[in-house]
Design a protein around this motif. Sequence first.
Motif, PDB file in Angstrom:
ATOM      1  N   ARG A   1     -13.477  75.882 -29.983  1.00  0.00           N
ATOM      2  CA  ARG A   1     -14.563  74.741 -30.551  1.00  0.00           C
ATOM      3  C   ARG A   1     -13.780  73.830 -31.285  1.00  0.00           C
ATOM      4  O   ARG A   1     -12.810  74.092 -32.162  1.00  0.00           O
ATOM      5  CB  ARG A   1     -15.465  75.538 -31.332  1.00  0.00           C
ATOM      6  CG  ARG A   1     -16.223  76.693 -30.726  1.00  0.00           C
ATOM      7  CD  ARG A   1     -17.216  77.337 -31.459  1.00  0.00           C
ATOM      8  NE  ARG A   1     -18.563  76.475 -31.503  1.00  0.00           N
ATOM      9  CZ  ARG A   1     -19.361  76.720 -32.277  1.00  0.00           C
ATOM     10  NH1 ARG A   1     -19.522  77.479 -33.232  1.00  0.00           N
ATOM     11  NH2 ARG A   1     -20.314  75.799 -32.455  1.00  0.00           N
ATOM     12  N   GLU A   2     -14.094  72.687 -30.898  1.00  0.00           N
ATOM     13  CA  GLU A   2     -13.652  71.553 -31.785  1.00  0.00           C
ATOM     14  C   GLU A   2     -14.165  70.969 -33.074  1.00  0.00           C
ATOM     15  O   GLU A   2     -15.275  71.900 -33.359  1.00  0.00           O
ATOM     16  CB  GLU A   2     -13.779  70.153 -31.112  1.00  0.00           C
ATOM     17  CG  GLU A   2     -12.992  70.039 -29.828  1.00  0.00           C
ATOM     18  CD  GLU A   2     -13.147  68.717 -29.008  1.00  0.00           C
ATOM     19  OE1 GLU A   2     -13.423  67.796 -29.794  1.00  0.00           O
ATOM     20  OE2 GLU A   2     -13.300  68.412 -27.876  1.00  0.00           O
ATOM     21  N   THR A   3     -13.383  70.811 -34.009  1.00  0.00           N
ATOM     22  CA  THR A   3     -13.777  70.732 -35.461  1.00  0.00           C
ATOM     23  C   THR A   3     -14.811  69.314 -35.605  1.00  0.00           C
ATOM     24  O   THR A   3     -14.382  68.499 -34.880  1.00  0.00           O
ATOM     25  CB  THR A   3     -12.573  70.378 -36.408  1.00  0.00           C
ATOM     26  OG1 THR A   3     -11.780  71.314 -36.378  1.00  0.00           O
ATOM     27  CG2 THR A   3     -13.148  70.230 -37.810  1.00  0.00           C
ATOM     28  N   PRO A   4     -16.090  69.555 -35.922  1.00  0.00           N
ATOM     29  CA  PRO A   4     -17.107  68.422 -36.253  1.00  0.00           C
ATOM     30  C   PRO A   4     -16.641  67.371 -37.071  1.00  0.00           C
ATOM     31  O   PRO A   4     -17.106  67.362 -38.415  1.00  0.00           O
ATOM     32  CB  PRO A   4     -18.460  69.134 -36.449  1.00  0.00           C
ATOM     33  CG  PRO A   4     -17.821  70.597 -37.130  1.00  0.00           C
ATOM     34  CD  PRO A   4     -16.719  70.755 -36.519  1.00  0.00           C
ATOM     35  N   TRP A   5     -15.528  66.637 -36.972  1.00  0.00           N
ATOM     36  CA  TRP A   5     -15.125  65.764 -37.801  1.00  0.00           C
ATOM     37  C   TRP A   5     -16.157  64.756 -38.404  1.00  0.00           C
ATOM     38  O   TRP A   5     -16.057  64.496 -39.740  1.00  0.00           O
ATOM     39  CB  TRP A   5     -13.774  64.826 -37.446  1.00  0.00           C
ATOM     40  CG  TRP A   5     -12.573  65.850 -37.267  1.00  0.00           C
ATOM     41  CD1 TRP A   5     -12.129  66.160 -36.044  1.00  0.00           C
ATOM     42  CD2 TRP A   5     -11.743  66.298 -38.250  1.00  0.00           C
ATOM     43  NE1 TRP A   5     -10.871  67.113 -36.226  1.00  0.00           N
ATOM     44  CE2 TRP A   5     -10.889  67.145 -37.617  1.00  0.00           C
ATOM     45  CE3 TRP A   5     -12.028  66.713 -39.744  1.00  0.00           C
ATOM     46  CZ2 TRP A   5      -9.909  68.058 -38.207  1.00  0.00           C
ATOM     47  CZ3 TRP A   5     -10.988  67.397 -40.436  1.00  0.00           C
ATOM     48  CH2 TRP A   5     -10.073  68.175 -39.856  1.00  0.00           C
ATOM     49  N   ARG A   6     -16.892  64.217 -37.555  1.00  0.00           N
ATOM     50  CA  ARG A   6     -18.072  63.426 -37.907  1.00  0.00           C
ATOM     51  C   ARG A   6     -19.083  63.903 -38.982  1.00  0.00           C
ATOM     52  O   ARG A   6     -19.309  63.545 -40.009  1.00  0.00           O
ATOM     53  CB  ARG A   6     -18.660  62.718 -36.793  1.00  0.00           C
ATOM     54  CG  ARG A   6     -18.209  61.674 -36.040  1.00  0.00           C
ATOM     55  CD  ARG A   6     -18.892  61.192 -35.040  1.00  0.00           C
ATOM     56  NE  ARG A   6     -17.925  60.406 -34.038  1.00  0.00           N
ATOM     57  CZ  ARG A   6     -18.428  59.651 -33.099  1.00  0.00           C
ATOM     58  NH1 ARG A   6     -19.521  59.837 -32.826  1.00  0.00           N
ATOM     59  NH2 ARG A   6     -17.598  58.875 -32.318  1.00  0.00           N
ATOM     60  N   LEU A   7     -19.193  65.087 -38.578  1.00  0.00           N
ATOM     61  CA  LEU A   7     -20.269  66.099 -39.755  1.00  0.00           C
ATOM     62  C   LEU A   7     -19.607  66.211 -40.926  1.00  0.00           C
ATOM     63  O   LEU A   7     -20.086  66.221 -41.905  1.00  0.00           O
ATOM     64  CB  LEU A   7     -20.518  67.201 -39.053  1.00  0.00           C
ATOM     65  CG  LEU A   7     -21.620  68.269 -39.735  1.00  0.00           C
ATOM     66  CD1 LEU A   7     -22.851  67.333 -40.095  1.00  0.00           C
ATOM     67  CD2 LEU A   7     -22.086  69.466 -38.975  1.00  0.00           C
TER      68      LEU A   7
END
Length: 80
Positions: free
Chosen positions: A12-18
């Motif tokens: 799972r990619e890290t939700p950087w925007r969040l």
Amino acid sequence: MDGPPQPAPPRRETPWRLIVFGVLAVYAILIVLFNRDEVEVSFVFFTARISLLVLVLLCVGLGFAVGYLFDQIRDRRRGA
């Protein structure tokens, strides 16, 4: 029961925007909390007691407005 090896589950990619949005939201809340004090401000012709946060926002807005106007004046001089 030994069959072909199971593929690894997708990462799972890290939700950087969040994460960035959350950090900025916390920062905005801290700005509001630390700047709740009321200060007396002289507007040349009158004096008012306003929140320090309102004063900061007023100064930022005034700075953007002056910067925009100077940018417009500079563009007109370049074009003429």
